[in-house]
Write a protein that holds these residues in place. Sequence first.
Motif, mmCIF file in Angstrom:
data_model
loop_
_atom_site.group_PDB
_atom_site.id
_atom_site.type_symbol
_atom_site.label_atom_id
_atom_site.label_comp_id
_atom_site.label_asym_id
_atom_site.label_seq_id
_atom_site.Cartn_x
_atom_site.Cartn_y
_atom_site.Cartn_z
ATOM 1 N N TYR A 119 -4.435 1.782 -2.117
ATOM 2 C CA TYR A 119 -4.931 0.533 -1.830
ATOM 3 C C TYR A 119 -5.680 -0.247 -2.862
ATOM 4 O O TYR A 119 -6.052 0.331 -3.843
ATOM 5 C CB TYR A 119 -5.799 0.455 -0.581
ATOM 6 N N ASN B 87 0.752 -1.317 0.074
ATOM 7 C CA ASN B 87 -0.047 -0.023 0.104
ATOM 8 C C ASN B 87 0.937 1.306 0.143
ATOM 9 O O ASN B 87 1.387 1.731 1.160
ATOM 10 C CB ASN B 87 -0.941 0.066 1.231
ATOM 11 N N THR C 113 -9.670 -3.644 0.026
ATOM 12 C CA THR C 113 -9.210 -3.142 1.037
ATOM 13 C C THR C 113 -10.513 -2.669 2.145
ATOM 14 O O THR C 113 -11.749 -2.557 1.588
ATOM 15 C CB THR C 113 -8.533 -1.715 0.664
ATOM 16 N N ARG D 64 -2.636 -1.608 -6.768
ATOM 17 C CA ARG D 64 -3.230 -0.920 -5.627
ATOM 18 C C ARG D 64 -3.352 0.498 -6.025
ATOM 19 O O ARG D 64 -2.091 1.275 -6.075
ATOM 20 C CB ARG D 64 -1.991 -1.296 -4.635
#
Length: 1020
Positions: A931, A885, A936, A918
């Motif tokens: 994310y 992340n 997430t 991400r």
Amino acid sequence: MFAVLASLGFANAATVTDVLTAKLFTATENSYTDFSNVTATSSAVYAGNSAKSKTGAIQLRSKNNNSGIVTTASAGTVRKITVVWDDATASGRTIDVYGKSTAYSSDTDLFGSADVQGVLIGSIAKGKSELVVEGDYQFIGIRSNFGAIYVTSISVEWEAGSTPAKLKAPVISGVENGVEYKSAKVAISYPAGATSMTWAVTKDGAAWKGGDATSAVSVDVTEDGSYEVSASATDGATTKTAENVTFTIKAPTVPTVGYEAMDVANVKEGNYIIVGENDGKFYMMKNETYSVNYVAATETTLNGTESFSSANLFTIKKQGEGYTIQSADGKYVTVEKSTNGTKTYYNLRVGKDASDAVWKFADATGGKVQATYGEFTNFMSFIWYAKVEPGVPEFSTGYQDSHIRPAFYYVGDVTPVEPEAVKVASIAEFYTKGLADSGPEYEFTCPLTATYQSGKNLYVTDGTDGMLIYGQPDKVCVNGFVLAPGVKGKFSNFNGSYQLTDAVLTEITDNGKGVAPEEMTIAGITAEKQNRYVVIRNAMLDTEDGVTTLFDDTGTIVAFDKGFIAFPADESKIYDVTAMTAYFKGQVQVYPVNFTEIPKDVVQEPGIGISGYPLNPDSDEHIYYGEVEVIVMKSDDVASIHAVVTKDGVEVDNVTATEEWRKTYSEVGKYLISATATNGSLTSAPIEAEFEIVPEPVITAPTFSLAEGTYTGTQIVTIEGYRGSMIVGTCNDDDVYDYSPCDVTLAAPATGEITYVLTVHSELGEKQGEESTATYVIKAGEPAAEGAFHLVTSAEMLKEGAKVILVSETNAMSTVQNVKNAAKQYRQSTTVVVDGNVVPSVGTDVAVFTVGKDGDNYTFYNAATKTETGAAMPGYLCAVSNEKNALGVESTLSDNGKWSVEFAGSTVKMLAQGEFTRNLLQFNYNGFRCYKPSTTTIDTKLSIYCQVESGVDDATADMVKIIGEEGAIRVVAESADVTVYTMTGQTVAVAAVDGEATIRLAAGFYIVRVGGTTVKVVVK
């Protein structure tokens, strides 16, 4: 009518053409004769010097600097020159055409300085017939570029009654504001179209020099003091004033150095300076062999308080029956014998390593010394070449009574104070400062990369400009070697050639890839582009009277043989020529370093010409209205041409022709022309051109970016008219004349208020639109508070160029990028105050991003980004990982830095495009990261706030007055309905007013509609 590549002439204004032939001039045979007061069809008057060939052609030459044709009276503005060549003209010869806004006096002007010669508009090489003149010139001059030329006729097309170029202010150069110099040369340009210029230089606040001028001015400034330069020019109707320049002159503090003349009967060992004298000036011998048989000199004051370079000290030591003279770097001064055919020369040199260089000294007249070397009876002498202005001082060997013996001055063991080198960040800055002051040593703070070296000639580049470092040992560098920052040396202007001499080089490394030559046409090579490493494509050579020239489709240039490479003997072939550009004694030249023959089995591409009425004559866009003519041209050495024309992607023509092909198009659409040439089984590479035809424009009235009304502080109004049109009109007593869109500044007074009335219309060619008028009242003071950031709730509010911050509740993205763990890098946060839908202000630690657009996506750039250790890291926000992340920064934009933005009331969803999964921007714990959207569990609210400008204080239109106040909007109107909207179009208030009404609202920007009047208003 304007043309691209090939021109078919103008059709927008009345024109008249003068056809000049030898019959109009006084010459009756091939003897060059002056002529004057010659007229043809127009009112223009011609003068000059020419001869008449046996075939009756006009004959011009470059020899003797006195042959050409000039205009002494104008018939308007010159638009085109057409030449009919006589077969007697040698291949590659060229006519140069110059232009001015003032009259020529005679043909000799064409060989004078730039202010009398005029601007080189262009050239016409043999094989070409015409030159379309871009720009406004009321007077022209025509001359041979090199050698004799013969033309049957020269046609000059005038546009009668053309408006001259708009007067510009003079330009002050040679000095910069706030800079301190040892000495300076101030230059003031004389602008085109001016009838007179007034200039002044003050010293320490008092008048010093100045006056009226009708040409450019230059002033040498050497006395200590504070100076201010001013200048203005007029054309009789308007006056333009240059921005004043202030600077100071301060001579450096120097140590006292004692001088003691040599006693030849009792010579002291130690350090000496060797000095020659001419006309009351003194010149010190330098540690530099100049040319083959001379040693260079530099001017010195010899006043006992001088600071000079230790490099120019010579150490005299006893050796046998005589003495050695040794330079500071350990080289010996010698006389060396050489022969050239039957002639014998004795050459003074600095550079011998051996120590058998013995001199003897004897008295000469006037306190001078006769220094005789070894077996040779020749003595050291000082020479002044007065024929070269301002003179070239040198030391040599004396064999004529007219030569001057030098003086030797003992200076003991004094170590002079070396002045600090002047720092320069580029070659261009070195040229500018060196021309103003060649005295100091200069030091480059940028790296320099070698492009070519041969012998003592080392050429380098800083990436944008080229420079010659002269006097270096052979084979120091090859192409691609990089000299680290810190290279030092002196500026030298050698007959117009700019050089770095006395150079001290730095560490040399290899960049591993070399430096490619810059592609340049001959017409593109100018004095300002000297010392460049270039390649000229498809050029041929021509040698006449020992002078070799190169020529291509754009012109000719002297190719001087510097011994870098042997010139090819076959001048019938075509070459790609790699060369160093040069400027020497007023002539642009090239020094070839390589010739690459172009195989004959390559077929020359055809040419494509497009002509029509451009929508915007000054734009590079090929957009026309009405009819457009397309010409596909064929050279004589190909058999046929093939052309395909498409409109909006659909083929409309597919033709093969053995002659030039023409066709006119008028339907609206986008056109693409692709053409090839064929010779037997060979076909050329394709050449393409495109253009667009649009409907004939309807010129609408211009619009103003700022609503009429009352404002506090200086405001800027953007006026926008029809695309490409000229905005013409007035702002009070000042003229408005600029291309759309243009800005007009409404300056606030020191006290009280001032009313501005803007009255403008649009002009496009001969078309003129309706007039627009706006009235503004500007009050004294600062503009209404700026800097607040307002919540963005729609794509309409997120414009390209907007300044925005990214906020999650009260956590704003900061300027700090945490990169300690690169795989998990993230953007730190900082706290802001959110007042309703507004962030009133932010600190310097908040990242303010500039919004960019790429289709439907957005980019976010911040120049102030830095790492947690304070290192600068400007760039675009981007996704950087599939595994972690993380949120990154990239300096070069990729798809990973392009974001989709989805609005949902007060929040947004931002997804980075590109390769990484991400890519959902979120705030979590202590910073911002990306994310994976599908997995997430982080779901924080992300909002965008946009910085907006101050709004209108007071707007009035059609008997309606709308006033933004603190916490309210006040409306004054007679019997009208009032509707107030947010910037996103949401209705927040409805009222009826008959007289005056006050509507209470939160601070922010609103759109207010009162009857038929709509304005933007700010509530404070």
